[in-house]
Design a protein around this motif. Structure first.
Motif, PDB file in Angstrom:
ATOM      1  N   HIS A   1      -7.450  -1.995   1.372  1.00  0.00           N
ATOM      2  CA  HIS A   1      -8.049  -1.895   2.704  1.00  0.00           C
ATOM      3  C   HIS A   1      -8.807  -3.171   3.059  1.00  0.00           C
ATOM      4  O   HIS A   1      -8.725  -3.655   4.201  1.00  0.00           O
ATOM      5  N   GLN A  35       0.826  -1.203   0.000  1.00  0.00           N
ATOM      6  CA  GLN A  35       0.000   0.000   0.000  1.00  0.00           C
ATOM      7  C   GLN A  35       0.863   1.257   0.000  1.00  0.00           C
ATOM      8  O   GLN A  35       0.567   2.229  -0.702  1.00  0.00           O
ATOM      9  N   SER A  74       0.957   3.969  -3.171  1.00  0.00           N
ATOM     10  CA  SER A  74       0.420   5.279  -2.797  1.00  0.00           C
ATOM     11  C   SER A  74       1.424   6.395  -3.027  1.00  0.00           C
ATOM     12  O   SER A  74       1.038   7.560  -3.159  1.00  0.00           O
ATOM     13  N   MET A 108      -7.296   1.215  -3.873  1.00  0.00           N
ATOM     14  CA  MET A 108      -7.142   1.482  -2.444  1.00  0.00           C
ATOM     15  C   MET A 108      -8.176   0.708  -1.629  1.00  0.00           C
ATOM     16  O   MET A 108      -7.864   0.191  -0.545  1.00  0.00           O
ATOM     17  N   SER A 109      -9.397   0.612  -2.137  1.00  0.00           N
ATOM     18  CA  SER A 109     -10.416  -0.170  -1.423  1.00  0.00           C
ATOM     19  C   SER A 109     -10.032  -1.642  -1.372  1.00  0.00           C
ATOM     20  O   SER A 109     -10.253  -2.312  -0.361  1.00  0.00           O
ATOM     21  N   PHE A 141      -6.315  -5.802   3.929  1.00  0.00           N
ATOM     22  CA  PHE A 141      -5.749  -5.527   5.250  1.00  0.00           C
ATOM     23  C   PHE A 141      -6.717  -5.947   6.356  1.00  0.00           C
ATOM     24  O   PHE A 141      -6.328  -6.613   7.329  1.00  0.00           O
ATOM     25  N   LEU A 142      -7.992  -5.579   6.216  1.00  0.00           N
ATOM     26  CA  LEU A 142      -8.976  -5.919   7.244  1.00  0.00           C
ATOM     27  C   LEU A 142      -9.222  -7.424   7.303  1.00  0.00           C
ATOM     28  O   LEU A 142      -9.477  -7.979   8.389  1.00  0.00           O
ATOM     29  N   LEU A 174     -11.488   7.442  -1.778  1.00  0.00           N
ATOM     30  CA  LEU A 174     -11.051   6.079  -2.043  1.00  0.00           C
ATOM     31  C   LEU A 174     -10.982   5.819  -3.540  1.00  0.00           C
ATOM     32  O   LEU A 174     -11.815   6.299  -4.307  1.00  0.00           O
TER      33      LEU A 174
END
Length: 355
Positions: free
Chosen positions: A297, A276, A280, A293-294, A300-301, A289
């Motif tokens: 994320h 990321q 970035s 990028m979504s 990551f979650l 967003l």
């Protein structure tokens, strides 16, 4: 003594030449006999050197051409001995040529606007044609919500310095607009597909602090170009998907090996964070967003959720309920892939539509 006299005469000649040229340029303004003068403008794109998403700029080269009619410059070929008058190079155009010509500048310039060569031609009827090869960097706002599946419109706006619509009116010349593509040269940019060019004229009324307005016309060059997403998919998306899938191996590991399970989950988390940060750095500091990028994320979650599952399974085992831990692992083996796929497609699809 003779050498000193020669130097003095040379200096005097240079002063007289500069004075004459300056006076000629200051006397001849735009012709105003029949209203504002119409200047036909065209642009031929020859190269796009770089597209910088981080700075929201594009570096381009091309030929800027202008054509207008000034009857005051008409001449008799019999007297001059030539059918056309030519002025080539910056010195001849700015110093030798004594007529009026529109001073074009690039609005939203971002560090460079250079004229590398110039040519001006006058016909016996007073038709003037000006061509200049330019190398410039222009600022252009990017819409990156669909990144890396985005299409961008890079705009270069050319205006006439110091003259409003009542004096000069620009008109797009479609005959002198296009992209230089041949067997030996193609306008190509890494990570982008073939560009498309269009030109138009825009009118606007700038507002000044004292309240007055001066309607202006500007020549608009728009380069539409579509990003090739496979570079980012191969560099970022595919490796991250592999790491996320490998992190699910903890659901098949022995529940007593909590340390090993946590190591795998945290290695995956750190890997996603590193990816990321890497991509970035190439984007502007945007607050909204993007599709990519979504995806990062959600990845990551998902890995963070596997840490929670690891702790919960260890707690069941510690409390003497190993069957509950086994049941949780078994459910996570299909819940995590389904939730990961649905969240990625749903959120990415929403952002793509918003873009």
């Amino acid at each position: 003594m003779q050498a000193g006299t020669q130097y003095f005469l040379m200096a005097l000649l240079l002063c007289l030449t500069a004075t004459t040229s300056t006076a000629g340029n200051s006397i001849l303004g735009p012709p105003t006999n029949d209203g504002p003068i119409v200047v036909d403008v065209g642009f031929f794109l020859s190269n796009i050197n770089e597209i910088s998403e981080e700075d929201e700029t594009f570096d381009f080269e091309g030929l800027l051409s202008m054509h207008w009619k000034d009857p005051r410059l008409a001449f008799d070929p019999a007297e001059t001995g030539c059918d056309h008058l030519y002025y080539q190079g910056s010195f001849q155009v700015t110093e030798v040529y004594g007529g009026w010509w529109p001073q074009i500048f690039l609005a939203y310039e971002a560090g460079r606007f250079e004229r590398q060569s110039e040519t001006l031609m006058i016909t016996p009827e007073g038709d003037v044609s000006y061509t200049s090869e330019i190398d410039a960097i222009a600022k252009s706002s990017l819409q990156l919500r669909r990144f890396p599946f985005d299409n961008q419109q890079f705009v270069a706006l050319f205006e006439v310095l110091g003259l409003d619509k009542s004096q000069v009116v620009l008109r797009a010349d479609s005959a002198d607009a296009g992209i230089w593509n041949s067997a030996h040269h193609q306008v190509q940019v890494p990570q982008w597909r073939e560009p498309r060019l269009s030109t138009s004229i825009v009118e606007y009324d700038p507002r000044f602090d004292d309240g007055h307005d001066t309607p202006l016309t500007a020549f608009r060059v728009q380069v539409e170009i579509e990003r090739d997403p496979w570079y980012m998919l191969r560099l970022v998306v595919l490796p991250v998907i592999v790491f996320v899938i490998l992190s699910w191996s903890v659901f098949w590991m022995d529940r007593s090996s909590l340390g090993d399970r946590m190591d795998i989950s945290f290695i995956g988390i750190l890997t996603v964070v590193a990816y990321q940060i890497m991509f970035s750095e190439n984007l502007p500091k945007i607050s909204y967003l993007t599709v990519l990028m979504s995806f990062m994320h959600i990845s990551f979650l998902t890995m963070c959720a596997s840490v929670v599952v690891n702790l919960r399974v260890a707690a069941h085992d510690k409390n003497g309920r190993p069957l509950l831990g086994d049941r949780m692992d078994a459910r996570c083996r299909y819940i995590f892939p389904i939730a990961y796929l649905l969240a990625t497609v749903l959120v990415g699809g929403i952002l793509y539509r918003m873009g």
